[in-house]
Design a protein around this motif. Structure first.
Motif, PDB file in Angstrom:
ATOM      1  N   LYS A 159       0.830  -1.209   0.000  1.00  0.00           N
ATOM      2  CA  LYS A 159       0.000   0.000   0.000  1.00  0.00           C
ATOM      3  C   LYS A 159       0.862   1.256   0.000  1.00  0.00           C
ATOM      4  CE  LYS A 159      -4.618  -0.360   1.744  1.00  0.00           C
ATOM      5  NZ  LYS A 159      -5.504  -0.271   2.852  1.00  0.00           N
ATOM      6  N   ARG A 160       1.938   1.224   0.779  1.00  0.00           N
ATOM      7  CA  ARG A 160       2.811   2.401   0.847  1.00  0.00           C
ATOM      8  C   ARG A 160       3.507   2.648  -0.488  1.00  0.00           C
ATOM      9  NH1 ARG A 160       5.043  -0.016   5.570  1.00  0.00           N
ATOM     10  NH2 ARG A 160       6.996  -0.140   4.436  1.00  0.00           N
ATOM     11  N   LYS A 161       3.784   1.601  -1.222  1.00  0.00           N
ATOM     12  CA  LYS A 161       4.508   1.720  -2.497  1.00  0.00           C
ATOM     13  C   LYS A 161       3.594   1.546  -3.706  1.00  0.00           C
ATOM     14  CE  LYS A 161       8.390   1.964  -0.287  1.00  0.00           C
ATOM     15  NZ  LYS A 161       9.122   3.173  -0.148  1.00  0.00           N
ATOM     16  N   ALA A 162       2.286   1.600  -3.517  1.00  0.00           N
ATOM     17  CA  ALA A 162       1.323   1.335  -4.596  1.00  0.00           C
ATOM     18  C   ALA A 162       1.515   2.298  -5.766  1.00  0.00           C
ATOM     19  CB  ALA A 162      -0.104   1.414  -4.065  1.00  0.00           C
ATOM     20  N   TYR A 163       1.715   3.567  -5.499  1.00  0.00           N
ATOM     21  CA  TYR A 163       1.892   4.545  -6.575  1.00  0.00           C
ATOM     22  C   TYR A 163       3.091   4.168  -7.442  1.00  0.00           C
ATOM     23  CZ  TYR A 163       2.504   8.954  -9.012  1.00  0.00           C
ATOM     24  OH  TYR A 163       2.641   9.900  -9.984  1.00  0.00           O
ATOM     25  N   PHE A 164       4.177   3.765  -6.786  1.00  0.00           N
ATOM     26  CA  PHE A 164       5.380   3.356  -7.518  1.00  0.00           C
ATOM     27  C   PHE A 164       5.097   2.157  -8.410  1.00  0.00           C
ATOM     28  CE2 PHE A 164       8.968   0.386  -7.671  1.00  0.00           C
ATOM     29  CZ  PHE A 164       9.851   1.131  -8.445  1.00  0.00           C
ATOM     30  N   TYR A 165       4.433   1.142  -7.852  1.00  0.00           N
ATOM     31  CA  TYR A 165       4.173  -0.072  -8.617  1.00  0.00           C
ATOM     32  C   TYR A 165       3.193   0.168  -9.771  1.00  0.00           C
ATOM     33  CZ  TYR A 165       6.851  -2.669  -5.223  1.00  0.00           C
ATOM     34  OH  TYR A 165       7.864  -3.123  -4.442  1.00  0.00           O
ATOM     35  N   VAL A 166       2.191   0.982  -9.561  1.00  0.00           N
ATOM     36  CA  VAL A 166       1.251   1.301 -10.633  1.00  0.00           C
ATOM     37  C   VAL A 166       1.980   2.073 -11.738  1.00  0.00           C
ATOM     38  CG1 VAL A 166      -0.791   2.678 -11.239  1.00  0.00           C
ATOM     39  CG2 VAL A 166      -0.814   1.229  -9.202  1.00  0.00           C
ATOM     40  N   THR A 167       2.803   3.030 -11.344  1.00  0.00           N
ATOM     41  CA  THR A 167       3.572   3.797 -12.323  1.00  0.00           C
ATOM     42  C   THR A 167       4.533   2.898 -13.086  1.00  0.00           C
ATOM     43  OG1 THR A 167       3.425   5.745 -10.906  1.00  0.00           O
ATOM     44  CG2 THR A 167       5.096   5.783 -12.628  1.00  0.00           C
ATOM     45  N   LEU A 168       5.213   2.003 -12.380  1.00  0.00           N
ATOM     46  CA  LEU A 168       6.140   1.074 -13.026  1.00  0.00           C
ATOM     47  C   LEU A 168       5.397   0.172 -14.013  1.00  0.00           C
ATOM     48  CD1 LEU A 168       9.033  -0.034 -13.212  1.00  0.00           C
ATOM     49  CD2 LEU A 168       8.435  -1.598 -11.345  1.00  0.00           C
ATOM     50  N   LEU A 169       4.239  -0.323 -13.602  1.00  0.00           N
ATOM     51  CA  LEU A 169       3.445  -1.177 -14.482  1.00  0.00           C
ATOM     52  C   LEU A 169       3.015  -0.422 -15.741  1.00  0.00           C
ATOM     53  CD1 LEU A 169       1.989  -3.903 -14.948  1.00  0.00           C
ATOM     54  CD2 LEU A 169       0.025  -2.898 -13.776  1.00  0.00           C
ATOM     55  N   LEU A 170       2.517   0.796 -15.582  1.00  0.00           N
ATOM     56  CA  LEU A 170       2.115   1.599 -16.741  1.00  0.00           C
ATOM     57  C   LEU A 170       3.311   1.890 -17.647  1.00  0.00           C
ATOM     58  CD1 LEU A 170      -0.349   4.103 -15.066  1.00  0.00           C
ATOM     59  CD2 LEU A 170      -0.924   2.215 -16.598  1.00  0.00           C
ATOM     60  N   PHE A 171       4.452   2.160 -17.040  1.00  0.00           N
ATOM     61  CA  PHE A 171       5.672   2.412 -17.815  1.00  0.00           C
ATOM     62  C   PHE A 171       6.064   1.179 -18.621  1.00  0.00           C
ATOM     63  CE2 PHE A 171      10.327   2.122 -18.034  1.00  0.00           C
ATOM     64  CZ  PHE A 171      10.588   3.234 -18.814  1.00  0.00           C
ATOM     65  N   MET A 172       6.064   0.019 -17.966  1.00  0.00           N
ATOM     66  CA  MET A 172       6.453  -1.215 -18.647  1.00  0.00           C
ATOM     67  C   MET A 172       5.479  -1.556 -19.781  1.00  0.00           C
ATOM     68  SD  MET A 172       7.792  -3.342 -15.331  1.00  0.00           S
ATOM     69  CE  MET A 172       7.781  -4.911 -16.124  1.00  0.00           C
ATOM     70  N   ILE A 173       4.193  -1.372 -19.533  1.00  0.00           N
ATOM     71  CA  ILE A 173       3.191  -1.629 -20.576  1.00  0.00           C
ATOM     72  C   ILE A 173       3.420  -0.688 -21.758  1.00  0.00           C
ATOM     73  CG2 ILE A 173       0.737  -1.419 -21.139  1.00  0.00           C
ATOM     74  CD1 ILE A 173       0.167  -2.489 -18.291  1.00  0.00           C
ATOM     75  N   SER A 174       3.658   0.589 -21.473  1.00  0.00           N
ATOM     76  CA  SER A 174       3.841   1.548 -22.566  1.00  0.00           C
ATOM     77  C   SER A 174       5.108   1.242 -23.370  1.00  0.00           C
ATOM     78  CB  SER A 174       3.866   2.984 -22.042  1.00  0.00           C
ATOM     79  OG  SER A 174       5.031   3.220 -21.294  1.00  0.00           O
ATOM     80  N   VAL A 175       6.197   0.840 -22.707  1.00  0.00           N
ATOM     81  CA  VAL A 175       7.420   0.481 -23.436  1.00  0.00           C
ATOM     82  C   VAL A 175       7.176  -0.773 -24.276  1.00  0.00           C
ATOM     83  CG1 VAL A 175       9.799  -0.348 -23.183  1.00  0.00           C
ATOM     84  CG2 VAL A 175       9.022   1.620 -21.870  1.00  0.00           C
TER      85      VAL A 175
END
Length: 126
Positions: free
Chosen positions: A9-25
């Motif tokens: 939960k504390r790192k959720a923003y990071f993981y969501v951003t990382l996931l979106l970044f990986m999907i976009s790449v």
């Protein structure tokens, strides 16, 4: 006392951003491959992975240079300057504090000094 939120939960923003970044790449490279393959076939040339990888790395770096790095500087740079207390981040603080003190003294003339002293102890100036 509140329970401490889980690590996820504390790192959720990071993981969501990382996931979106990986999907976009991934999608950028996937559709780039489709386009590259079609272009090669149009010119009666076989698609070559090495040539494609060089082309896509160049395009990716161009995108990052023009968009990603600029955004990173704006967000991270300004956040850092605000966090470490640059003069720009404190421009209106003194004026705002004085206005709030004035309002408190007008609303609570009898208790204003005690309230302000208590808040000063509770929230010391940096």
């Amino acid at each position: 006392m509140k329970a401490k939120p889980s690590y996820l939960k504390r790192k959720a923003y990071f993981y969501v951003t990382l996931l979106l970044f990986m999907i976009s790449v991934f999608l950028h490279w996937f559709f780039g491959w489709k386009d590259y393959k079609q272009e090669q076939l149009t010119h009666s040339q076989p698609p070559q992975v090495e040539e494609y990888a060089v082309q896509m790395m160049r395009e990716t770096m161009e995108n990052w240079q023009s968009e990603f790095l600029q955004l990173i500087w704006q967000v991270v740079g300004l956040s850092f300057l605000w966090y470490c207390g640059s003069p720009q981040s404190k421009e209106g603080d003194d004026r705002r504090e004085e206005k709030l003190d004035f309002i408190i003294k007008r609303l609570e003339p009898d208790n204003a000094d005690e309230l302000l002293a208590e808040w000063k102890r509770k929230y010391p100036e940096k």
